[in-house]
Design a protein around this motif. Structure first.
Motif, PDB file in Angstrom:
ATOM      1  N   ASN A 141       0.827  -1.212   0.000  1.00 56.79           N
ATOM      2  CA  ASN A 141       0.000   0.000   0.000  1.00 56.79           C
ATOM      3  C   ASN A 141       0.861   1.262   0.000  1.00 56.79           C
ATOM      4  O   ASN A 141       0.604   2.211  -0.752  1.00 56.79           O
ATOM      5  CB  ASN A 141      -0.923   0.005   1.222  1.00 56.79           C
ATOM      6  CG  ASN A 141      -1.947  -1.116   1.183  1.00 56.79           C
ATOM      7  OD1 ASN A 141      -2.258  -1.653   0.124  1.00 56.79           O
ATOM      8  ND2 ASN A 141      -2.459  -1.477   2.336  1.00 56.79           N
ATOM      9  N   THR A 142       1.885   1.264   0.837  1.00 53.66           N
ATOM     10  CA  THR A 142       2.763   2.439   0.915  1.00 53.66           C
ATOM     11  C   THR A 142       3.524   2.638  -0.386  1.00 53.66           C
ATOM     12  O   THR A 142       3.692   3.778  -0.847  1.00 53.66           O
ATOM     13  CB  THR A 142       3.757   2.276   2.074  1.00 53.66           C
ATOM     14  OG1 THR A 142       3.033   1.957   3.273  1.00 53.66           O
ATOM     15  CG2 THR A 142       4.551   3.551   2.294  1.00 53.66           C
ATOM     16  N   ALA A 199       3.357   5.899  -2.764  1.00 52.07           N
ATOM     17  CA  ALA A 199       4.602   6.640  -2.988  1.00 52.07           C
ATOM     18  C   ALA A 199       4.911   6.777  -4.477  1.00 52.07           C
ATOM     19  O   ALA A 199       5.306   7.847  -4.942  1.00 52.07           O
ATOM     20  CB  ALA A 199       5.755   5.954  -2.266  1.00 52.07           C
ATOM     21  N   VAL A 200       4.739   5.710  -5.237  1.00 52.54           N
ATOM     22  CA  VAL A 200       5.043   5.752  -6.671  1.00 52.54           C
ATOM     23  C   VAL A 200       4.106   6.712  -7.398  1.00 52.54           C
ATOM     24  O   VAL A 200       4.542   7.533  -8.224  1.00 52.54           O
ATOM     25  CB  VAL A 200       4.962   4.333  -7.274  1.00 52.54           C
ATOM     26  CG1 VAL A 200       5.041   4.397  -8.801  1.00 52.54           C
ATOM     27  CG2 VAL A 200       6.091   3.461  -6.732  1.00 52.54           C
ATOM     28  N   ILE A 201       2.808   6.633  -7.090  1.00 48.19           N
ATOM     29  CA  ILE A 201       1.847   7.539  -7.735  1.00 48.19           C
ATOM     30  C   ILE A 201       2.149   8.986  -7.364  1.00 48.19           C
ATOM     31  O   ILE A 201       2.095   9.886  -8.213  1.00 48.19           O
ATOM     32  CB  ILE A 201       0.413   7.152  -7.338  1.00 48.19           C
ATOM     33  CG1 ILE A 201       0.069   5.760  -7.863  1.00 48.19           C
ATOM     34  CG2 ILE A 201      -0.587   8.169  -7.887  1.00 48.19           C
ATOM     35  CD1 ILE A 201      -1.298   5.262  -7.439  1.00 48.19           C
ATOM     36  N   SER A 202       2.476   9.234  -6.114  1.00 51.85           N
ATOM     37  CA  SER A 202       2.773  10.596  -5.670  1.00 51.85           C
ATOM     38  C   SER A 202       4.043  11.130  -6.318  1.00 51.85           C
ATOM     39  O   SER A 202       4.107  12.299  -6.711  1.00 51.85           O
ATOM     40  CB  SER A 202       2.898  10.633  -4.149  1.00 51.85           C
ATOM     41  OG  SER A 202       1.688  10.231  -3.522  1.00 51.85           O
ATOM     42  N   ILE A 228      10.345  10.140   0.369  1.00 50.52           N
ATOM     43  CA  ILE A 228      10.533  10.083   1.820  1.00 50.52           C
ATOM     44  C   ILE A 228       9.330  10.688   2.542  1.00 50.52           C
ATOM     45  O   ILE A 228       8.859  10.143   3.551  1.00 50.52           O
ATOM     46  CB  ILE A 228      11.831  10.803   2.213  1.00 50.52           C
ATOM     47  CG1 ILE A 228      13.039  10.040   1.678  1.00 50.52           C
ATOM     48  CG2 ILE A 228      11.930  10.955   3.721  1.00 50.52           C
ATOM     49  CD1 ILE A 228      14.364  10.712   1.970  1.00 50.52           C
ATOM     50  N   GLY A 229       8.830  11.819   2.019  1.00 49.40           N
ATOM     51  CA  GLY A 229       7.668  12.430   2.650  1.00 49.40           C
ATOM     52  C   GLY A 229       6.442  11.540   2.620  1.00 49.40           C
ATOM     53  O   GLY A 229       5.692  11.464   3.605  1.00 49.40           O
ATOM     54  N   THR A 230       6.228  10.864   1.507  1.00 46.29           N
ATOM     55  CA  THR A 230       5.086   9.951   1.395  1.00 46.29           C
ATOM     56  C   THR A 230       5.288   8.707   2.233  1.00 46.29           C
ATOM     57  O   THR A 230       4.354   8.207   2.875  1.00 46.29           O
ATOM     58  CB  THR A 230       4.866   9.566  -0.073  1.00 46.29           C
ATOM     59  OG1 THR A 230       4.752  10.759  -0.859  1.00 46.29           O
ATOM     60  CG2 THR A 230       3.608   8.730  -0.237  1.00 46.29           C
ATOM     61  N   TRP A 231       6.500   8.186   2.225  1.00 40.12           N
ATOM     62  CA  TRP A 231       6.787   6.957   2.971  1.00 40.12           C
ATOM     63  C   TRP A 231       6.613   7.160   4.473  1.00 40.12           C
ATOM     64  O   TRP A 231       6.126   6.267   5.169  1.00 40.12           O
ATOM     65  CB  TRP A 231       8.213   6.508   2.656  1.00 40.12           C
ATOM     66  CG  TRP A 231       8.546   5.125   3.118  1.00 40.12           C
ATOM     67  CD1 TRP A 231       9.042   4.757   4.328  1.00 40.12           C
ATOM     68  CD2 TRP A 231       8.391   3.907   2.374  1.00 40.12           C
ATOM     69  NE1 TRP A 231       9.225   3.396   4.393  1.00 40.12           N
ATOM     70  CE2 TRP A 231       8.833   2.852   3.204  1.00 40.12           C
ATOM     71  CE3 TRP A 231       7.948   3.618   1.081  1.00 40.12           C
ATOM     72  CZ2 TRP A 231       8.835   1.535   2.782  1.00 40.12           C
ATOM     73  CZ3 TRP A 231       7.948   2.301   0.668  1.00 40.12           C
ATOM     74  CH2 TRP A 231       8.383   1.274   1.503  1.00 40.12           C
ATOM     75  N   ALA A 284      14.443   0.892   6.318  1.00 37.06           N
ATOM     76  CA  ALA A 284      15.499   0.328   5.469  1.00 37.06           C
ATOM     77  C   ALA A 284      15.385   0.772   4.008  1.00 37.06           C
ATOM     78  O   ALA A 284      16.402   1.118   3.388  1.00 37.06           O
ATOM     79  CB  ALA A 284      15.494  -1.197   5.571  1.00 37.06           C
ATOM     80  N   PRO A 285      14.189   0.778   3.382  1.00 43.44           N
ATOM     81  CA  PRO A 285      14.121   1.243   1.985  1.00 43.44           C
ATOM     82  C   PRO A 285      14.551   2.682   1.793  1.00 43.44           C
ATOM     83  O   PRO A 285      15.166   3.026   0.771  1.00 43.44           O
ATOM     84  CB  PRO A 285      12.636   1.050   1.629  1.00 43.44           C
ATOM     85  CG  PRO A 285      12.150  -0.002   2.565  1.00 43.44           C
ATOM     86  CD  PRO A 285      12.905   0.239   3.837  1.00 43.44           C
ATOM     87  N   ILE A 286      14.263   3.557   2.755  1.00 43.70           N
ATOM     88  CA  ILE A 286      14.664   4.963   2.643  1.00 43.70           C
ATOM     89  C   ILE A 286      16.179   5.092   2.706  1.00 43.70           C
ATOM     90  O   ILE A 286      16.790   5.849   1.941  1.00 43.70           O
ATOM     91  CB  ILE A 286      13.995   5.792   3.745  1.00 43.70           C
ATOM     92  CG1 ILE A 286      12.476   5.728   3.601  1.00 43.70           C
ATOM     93  CG2 ILE A 286      14.482   7.220   3.716  1.00 43.70           C
ATOM     94  CD1 ILE A 286      11.740   6.486   4.661  1.00 43.70           C
ATOM     95  N   VAL A 287      16.795   4.356   3.618  1.00 48.25           N
ATOM     96  CA  VAL A 287      18.252   4.388   3.733  1.00 48.25           C
ATOM     97  C   VAL A 287      18.898   3.878   2.456  1.00 48.25           C
ATOM     98  O   VAL A 287      19.877   4.458   1.950  1.00 48.25           O
ATOM     99  CB  VAL A 287      18.706   3.562   4.953  1.00 48.25           C
ATOM    100  CG1 VAL A 287      20.226   3.494   5.019  1.00 48.25           C
ATOM    101  CG2 VAL A 287      18.154   4.161   6.237  1.00 48.25           C
ATOM    102  N   ALA A 288      18.355   2.796   1.897  1.00 54.47           N
ATOM    103  CA  ALA A 288      18.908   2.253   0.656  1.00 54.47           C
ATOM    104  C   ALA A 288      18.732   3.228  -0.504  1.00 54.47           C
ATOM    105  O   ALA A 288      19.637   3.397  -1.332  1.00 54.47           O
ATOM    106  CB  ALA A 288      18.235   0.920   0.337  1.00 54.47           C
TER     107      ALA A 288
END
Length: 300
Positions: free
Chosen positions: A93-94, A98-101, A228-231, A276-280
């Motif tokens: 869902n996130t 995030a991708v659409i945004s 990052i803002g959406t996540w 973890a995805p944001i850091v990567a």
């Protein structure tokens, strides 16, 4: 009368003139690295504490003096924490939101920035000033009217309130993104546009074939900021999402915290998996991020 060249003292000693300058520069670089390392410790310490706590038993986390190495490593914290709730569904869902945004923000904000920076039309500066004034408007002022609007549109408990505003450049944090892209577009030589117009290109073609390819660092910065803002967004999903199957990672982590308040190992493991995805993402795109933030662009 001819002048006789006097050999340099360093040359007579068999030492190159620049060799004496290398040592101070080397010491200065070492001091710079030490200063950067010292400055990074307060930033990295919370992340290191999070990871070590995610691999520890609850009793080992709060011993005094603190232990930095888990003994033994509790890898089961991650598996048990991520399977106790449908984090896979939350992640999907996130990611969709995030991708659409990101797509909507990059497309609409770049078009608006192109209009404000590369096109000439009456009232451009006035409209841009009015747009920037929207940054001073607090988010809480528009919170209730926006919620009522989506409620009347029967869009509560859907991803529409979280994704549709990104396709309108001025919504949310779009004003800052427009300003960022506009400032970067202004660094691109206008001679490129003029040459394309002479060849018969339209503004839309100039936008896609000249401006956008040369603005990759700025586009990546906007992508990182939006992702990052959406996540990490918590308030938006908290207002508009009601069904647990529509939860994002931020809501899922909050509900997980209320369920496992005393299970610190599970909570730390789930938190580490969420960030973890944001850091990567930042690790792989940091070069473009730094280049875009400095707004170097290209030179004439």
């Amino acid at each position: 009368m001819t002048a006789v060249a006097t050999p340099d003292k360093t040359a007579r000693r068999g030492v190159a003139p620049t060799q004496g300058l290398r040592r101070p520069r080397r010491y200065g670089r070492v001091l710079l690295y030490v200063a950067l390392l010292a400055g990074s410790i307060p930033t990295l310490l919370p992340f290191v504490w999070l990871v070590r706590s995610a691999l520890m038993q609850d009793a080992q986390m709060f011993v005094s003096p603190p232990e930095w190495l888990p003994s033994p490593f509790q890898w089961s914290n991650f598996s048990e924490a991520l399977t106790s709730q449908p984090f896979g569904r939350y992640f999907l869902n996130t990611l969709v939101i995030a991708v659409i945004s990101v797509l909507g923000t990059v497309l609409t904000c770049s078009v608006a920035a192109f209009s404000f920076s590369r096109l000439r039309w009456r009232g451009r500066n006035v409209v841009f000033a009015l747009l920037l004034s929207g940054v001073m408007l607090p988010y809480a002022v528009t919170l209730i009217p926006t919620f009522v609007m989506w409620q009347q549109l029967d869009a509560i408990d859907t991803i529409a309130p979280l994704t549709v505003p990104s396709w309108f450049a001025g919504a949310g944090g779009g004003v800052f993104n427009i300003f960022l892209l506009r400032q970067f577009f202004l660094t691109i030589p206008f001679e490129l546009d003029e040459a394309a117009y002479i060849d018969g290109a339209s503004p839309w073609r100039v936008f896609w074939t000249i401006v956008m390819p040369l603005s990759k660092p700025a586009i990546i910065v906007v992508t990182i900021f939006t992702f990052i803002g959406t996540w990490n967004d918590f308030l938006g999903p908290l207002l508009y999402l009601q069904s647990e199957e529509n939860y994002t990672l931020s809501l899922g982590l909050a509900s997980f915290q209320s369920m496992y308040l005393t299970q610190w190992g599970y909570l730390m493991a789930a938190s580490a998996a969420v960030i973890a995805p944001i850091v990567a993402l930042f690790f792989f795109l940091q070069r473009y991020f730094i280049e875009g933030v400095t707004l170097t662009g290209i030179k004439n």
